[in-house]
Write a protein that holds these residues in place. Structure first.
Motif, PDB file in Angstrom:
ATOM      1  N   LYS A   1       0.841  -1.209   0.000  1.00 39.18           N
ATOM      2  CA  LYS A   1       0.000   0.000   0.000  1.00 39.18           C
ATOM      3  C   LYS A   1       0.873   1.254   0.000  1.00 39.18           C
ATOM      4  O   LYS A   1       0.630   2.193  -0.755  1.00 39.18           O
ATOM      5  CB  LYS A   1      -0.892   0.034   1.251  1.00 39.18           C
ATOM      6  N   LEU A   2       1.863   1.249   0.866  1.00 40.46           N
ATOM      7  CA  LEU A   2       2.752   2.398   0.987  1.00 40.46           C
ATOM      8  C   LEU A   2       3.542   2.618  -0.305  1.00 40.46           C
ATOM      9  O   LEU A   2       3.653   3.747  -0.794  1.00 40.46           O
ATOM     10  CB  LEU A   2       3.701   2.186   2.169  1.00 40.46           C
TER      11      LEU A   2
ATOM     12  N   GLU B   1       2.715   1.696  -3.319  1.00 37.43           N
ATOM     13  CA  GLU B   1       1.781   2.128  -4.369  1.00 37.43           C
ATOM     14  C   GLU B   1       1.457   3.614  -4.227  1.00 37.43           C
ATOM     15  O   GLU B   1       1.484   4.362  -5.215  1.00 37.43           O
ATOM     16  CB  GLU B   1       0.506   1.283  -4.308  1.00 37.43           C
ATOM     17  N   GLN B   2       1.174   4.035  -3.003  1.00 36.89           N
ATOM     18  CA  GLN B   2       0.825   5.437  -2.770  1.00 36.89           C
ATOM     19  C   GLN B   2       2.000   6.361  -3.083  1.00 36.89           C
ATOM     20  O   GLN B   2       1.815   7.406  -3.719  1.00 36.89           O
ATOM     21  CB  GLN B   2       0.365   5.633  -1.324  1.00 36.89           C
ATOM     22  N   ARG B   3       3.192   5.989  -2.650  1.00 38.90           N
ATOM     23  CA  ARG B   3       4.370   6.826  -2.913  1.00 38.90           C
ATOM     24  C   ARG B   3       4.678   6.899  -4.404  1.00 38.90           C
ATOM     25  O   ARG B   3       4.991   7.975  -4.926  1.00 38.90           O
ATOM     26  CB  ARG B   3       5.586   6.302  -2.154  1.00 38.90           C
TER      27      ARG B   3
ATOM     28  N   ARG C   1       1.938   9.239  -5.974  1.00 33.13           N
ATOM     29  CA  ARG C   1       1.998  10.650  -5.582  1.00 33.13           C
ATOM     30  C   ARG C   1       3.322  11.326  -5.904  1.00 33.13           C
ATOM     31  O   ARG C   1       3.337  12.489  -6.292  1.00 33.13           O
ATOM     32  CB  ARG C   1       1.724  10.796  -4.084  1.00 33.13           C
TER      33      ARG C   1
ATOM     34  N   SER D   1      -4.866   4.851 -10.402  1.00 36.29           N
ATOM     35  CA  SER D   1      -5.019   5.720  -9.222  1.00 36.29           C
ATOM     36  C   SER D   1      -6.201   5.287  -8.363  1.00 36.29           C
ATOM     37  O   SER D   1      -6.111   5.266  -7.131  1.00 36.29           O
ATOM     38  CB  SER D   1      -5.235   7.176  -9.651  1.00 36.29           C
TER      39      SER D   1
ATOM     40  N   VAL E   1      -5.227   2.283  -6.355  1.00 36.89           N
ATOM     41  CA  VAL E   1      -4.389   2.637  -5.198  1.00 36.89           C
ATOM     42  C   VAL E   1      -5.283   3.102  -4.052  1.00 36.89           C
ATOM     43  O   VAL E   1      -5.111   2.676  -2.911  1.00 36.89           O
ATOM     44  CB  VAL E   1      -3.345   3.716  -5.568  1.00 36.89           C
ATOM     45  N   ARG E   2      -6.240   3.972  -4.355  1.00 37.15           N
ATOM     46  CA  ARG E   2      -7.154   4.462  -3.299  1.00 37.15           C
ATOM     47  C   ARG E   2      -8.008   3.329  -2.734  1.00 37.15           C
ATOM     48  O   ARG E   2      -8.240   3.252  -1.527  1.00 37.15           O
ATOM     49  CB  ARG E   2      -8.038   5.582  -3.855  1.00 37.15           C
TER      50      ARG E   2
ATOM     51  N   ALA F   1      -5.844   1.176  -0.528  1.00 40.70           N
ATOM     52  CA  ALA F   1      -5.511   1.905   0.709  1.00 40.70           C
ATOM     53  C   ALA F   1      -6.663   1.844   1.704  1.00 40.70           C
ATOM     54  O   ALA F   1      -6.444   1.871   2.913  1.00 40.70           O
ATOM     55  CB  ALA F   1      -5.159   3.350   0.385  1.00 40.70           C
TER      56      ALA F   1
END
Length: 180
Positions: A84-85, A87-89, A92, A139, A142-143, A146
């Protein structure tokens, strides 16, 4: 010596700070080139556009791989949280800024060099819109992940990973060959 885990909040803040600094340097150099108006400004803008596109494409290729690995991780596990981390990094810090810079510089080049004329350019922009739709699809995933949504099957993301590849090949052919 205690090693800092890359999933710790402080490591995330440091990574975000490095990314902001790198982006600021990139945009600063771009602004300096634009303000100085060298004779070969078009080539400079084109080079920065290609750099941004490469970063964007790298993310579009890598994020589905992370989804594939994430789908194999047990829900709620440390491994799933790490994905998760990551993917988010990736989204973004790399993909979103690279996409925005790609679009901005690409539209500038389309106007400055071609005045938005040429069938190949219209086809390229249409394909880049599809590439942007693929980005938005990733995107949303990812959300969703998360928020602890169940990952889609790995097979789905293996197939979805081919879409940016095919679009990229078609875009490169249009830009280099300009067939119409």
């Amino acid at each position: 010596m205690i090693m800092e885990r890359q999933t710790d909040a402080s490591a995330g803040r440091k990574a975000a700070l490095r990314a902001v600094v790198a982006l600021a340097v990139f945009l600063g150099v771009l602004a300096a080139v634009f303000v100085s108006r060298p004779d070969d400004l078009y080539l400079w803008i084109k080079a920065f556009h290609v750099i941004a596109v490469i970063a964007w494409m790298a993310g579009l290729f890598y994020l589905p791989r992370l989804f594939i690995y994430h789908s194999d991780a047990p829900s709620g596990s440390q491994q799933a949280e790490t994905f998760k981390l990551m993917e988010q990094r990736l989204l973004r810090v790399i993909m979103n800024p690279a996409m925005m810079i790609s679009w901005t510089l690409g539209l500038y080049l389309a106007w400055d060099a071609f005045r938005f004329s040429g069938g190949w350019l219209h086809a390229k922009i249409a394909l880049v819109l599809l590439l942007t739709a693929a980005h938005m699809h990733q995107s949303r995933e990812v959300r969703r992940l998360a928020a602890d949504g169940a990952p889609k099957p790995a097979r789905y993301w293996r197939m979805m990973n081919e879409i940016p590849t095919v679009l990229m090949m078609l875009i490169v052919i249009l830009v280099i060959v300009k067939p119409f």
